[in-house]
Design an enzyme around this catalytic site. Structure first.
Site, PDB file in Angstrom:
ATOM      1  N   CYS A  85      19.938   4.995   9.109  1.00 19.37           N
ATOM      2  CA  CYS A  85      19.728   4.347  10.549  1.00 19.37           C
ATOM      3  C   CYS A  85      20.012   3.045  10.437  1.00 19.37           C
ATOM      4  O   CYS A  85      21.059   2.602  10.069  1.00 19.37           O
ATOM      5  CB  CYS A  85      18.657   4.898  11.343  1.00 19.37           C
ATOM      6  SG  CYS A  85      18.723   4.779  13.122  1.00 19.37           S
ATOM      7  N   HIS A 202      18.412  11.030  10.466  1.00 14.98           N
ATOM      8  CA  HIS A 202      17.009  10.805   9.590  1.00 14.98           C
ATOM      9  C   HIS A 202      16.678  11.895   8.819  1.00 14.98           C
ATOM     10  O   HIS A 202      15.735  12.840   9.346  1.00 14.98           O
ATOM     11  CB  HIS A 202      15.942  10.254  10.561  1.00 14.98           C
ATOM     12  CG  HIS A 202      16.285   9.210  11.360  1.00 14.98           C
ATOM     13  ND1 HIS A 202      15.508   7.767  10.824  1.00 14.98           N
ATOM     14  CD2 HIS A 202      16.693   8.679  12.381  1.00 14.98           C
ATOM     15  CE1 HIS A 202      15.831   6.935  11.433  1.00 14.98           C
ATOM     16  NE2 HIS A 202      16.421   7.386  12.613  1.00 14.98           N
ATOM     17  N   GLU A 204      14.277  12.010   6.783  1.00 17.86           N
ATOM     18  CA  GLU A 204      12.727  12.072   6.561  1.00 17.86           C
ATOM     19  C   GLU A 204      12.424  12.662   7.915  1.00 17.86           C
ATOM     20  O   GLU A 204      11.136  13.115   7.744  1.00 17.86           O
ATOM     21  CB  GLU A 204      12.294  10.523   6.365  1.00 17.86           C
ATOM     22  CG  GLU A 204      12.080   9.787   7.939  1.00 17.86           C
ATOM     23  CD  GLU A 204      13.470   9.143   8.194  1.00 17.86           C
ATOM     24  OE1 GLU A 204      14.594   9.506   7.458  1.00 17.86           O
ATOM     25  OE2 GLU A 204      13.306   8.152   9.101  1.00 17.86           O
TER      26      GLU A 204
END
Lengths: 230, 83
Positions: A85, A202, A204
């Site tokens: 990002c 993302h 994560e």
């Protein structure tokens, strides 16, 4: 093995990435403040956020911080670097990856789960996926519209450096599946050597079942495996 | 010598600027239709340089390395002696 998670003023996914690396993937990961020395690490994650309030352009200020010279040196040695990002925006602004990330075509902050097609499954980040596999990872950005000159796009295509594209559930890169107007639905790209990955989604936030998808964890797992074999 | 520099940075022609498009539409709502609208950024700076050429090349370098993104932007520099 130890991975560095960079922190700039305004990074806000730094702790999430560190948590996933240490608690879910099971590897040592330090938060490294941009003024500190980047030494003794085997890989780098440039996490998301709004570094320096997106002043000037998203990622522009962080990209010029001296710590990015150390990131460049590590990348030159072949160590893996991933920008997520705002981290992707920082990598393109620093010239480590080609192109630019512009305001979404519909100029709104998009926070959503998207389908991605794995177009390159030979990189240190994507080699545990099948080519053409559709995975689900969330996005959260306002400047994710990937742009590059035509010759850069054709180079990315011919060298198989597009890691991920936004697709529908069947894996088709349609304009409806494109959340931000990115050229050719590009969601993530690799450098020429394949050891730098930049992606808007993302991973994560898709690393545990409780979050609805573990597809993102595979990216970190592959990175760790690559470091072990380095 | 002291120089006054003005840098104008805009998107390369033909590039989509959703913010400018939105502003253009808002102007239409106010009764001001326009054929085109571009938004640019302007930096005004004072700097010390041995000559006008040196000032020009310093500001040019600033644009290439930070102020503009050469992938998407054009920039224009105006320099005047000041002070």
């Amino acid at each position: 093995m130890k991975i560095a998670v960079l922190q700039f003023g305004g990074s806000n996914c730094d702790y999430d990435v560190q948590y996933v690396l240490t608690e879910v993937v099971g590897v040592d990961a330090d938060l490294v403040w941009y003024k500190d020395e980047l030494k003794g690490y085997d890989g780098v994650v440039v996490p998301g956020g709004f570094s320096y309030g997106d002043y000037l352009r998203a990622g522009a200020i962080a990209a010029r911080a001296p710590i990015m010279n150390s990131v460049r040196k590590m990348a030159d040695k072949g160590l893996p670097v991933v920008g997520i990002c705002n981290g992707f925006q920082i990598l393109v602004e620093s010239g480590l990856l080609p192109g630019a990330l512009m305001t979404n075509r519909y100029p709104k902050f998009r926070c959503d789960r998207v389908n991605l097609r794995v177009d390159n499954n030979t990189s240190p980040f994507t080699n545990s996926f099948k080519k053409g596999q559709v995975i689900r990872i969330p996005i959260a950005h306002m400047e994710g519209n990937y742009f590059a000159q035509e010759h850069t796009i054709s180079e990315l295509n011919s060298q198989e450096r597009v890691a991920f594209r936004y697709v529908d559930e069947q894996g088709n890169a349609t304009s409806e599946a494109n959340p931000n107007g990115s050229s050719e639905n590009i969601a993530g790209i690799l450098n020429e050597q394949g050891n730098i990955l930049g992606m808007m989604p993302h991973p994560e936030r898709a690393s545990e079942n409780i979050l609805g998808s573990k597809d993102g964890k595979k990216i970190f797992d592959s990175m760790v495996e690559y470091i072990s074999s380095f | 010598m002291q120089y006054h520099a003005e840098v104008t940075i805009g998107l390369k022609s033909g590039m989509l600027d959703p913010e400018a498009t939105t502003i253009k539409k808002a102007l239409e709502h106010l009764g001001f239709p326009t054929d085109s609208l571009e938004m640019q950024k302007r930096f005004v700076l004072e700097l010390d340089a041995p000559s006008r050429d040196a000032a020009q090349s310093q500001v040019d370098e600033m644009c290439r390395r930070l102020l503009a993104n050469p992938v998407i932007h054009n920039f224009d520099i105006e320099i005047e002696e000041s002070g």
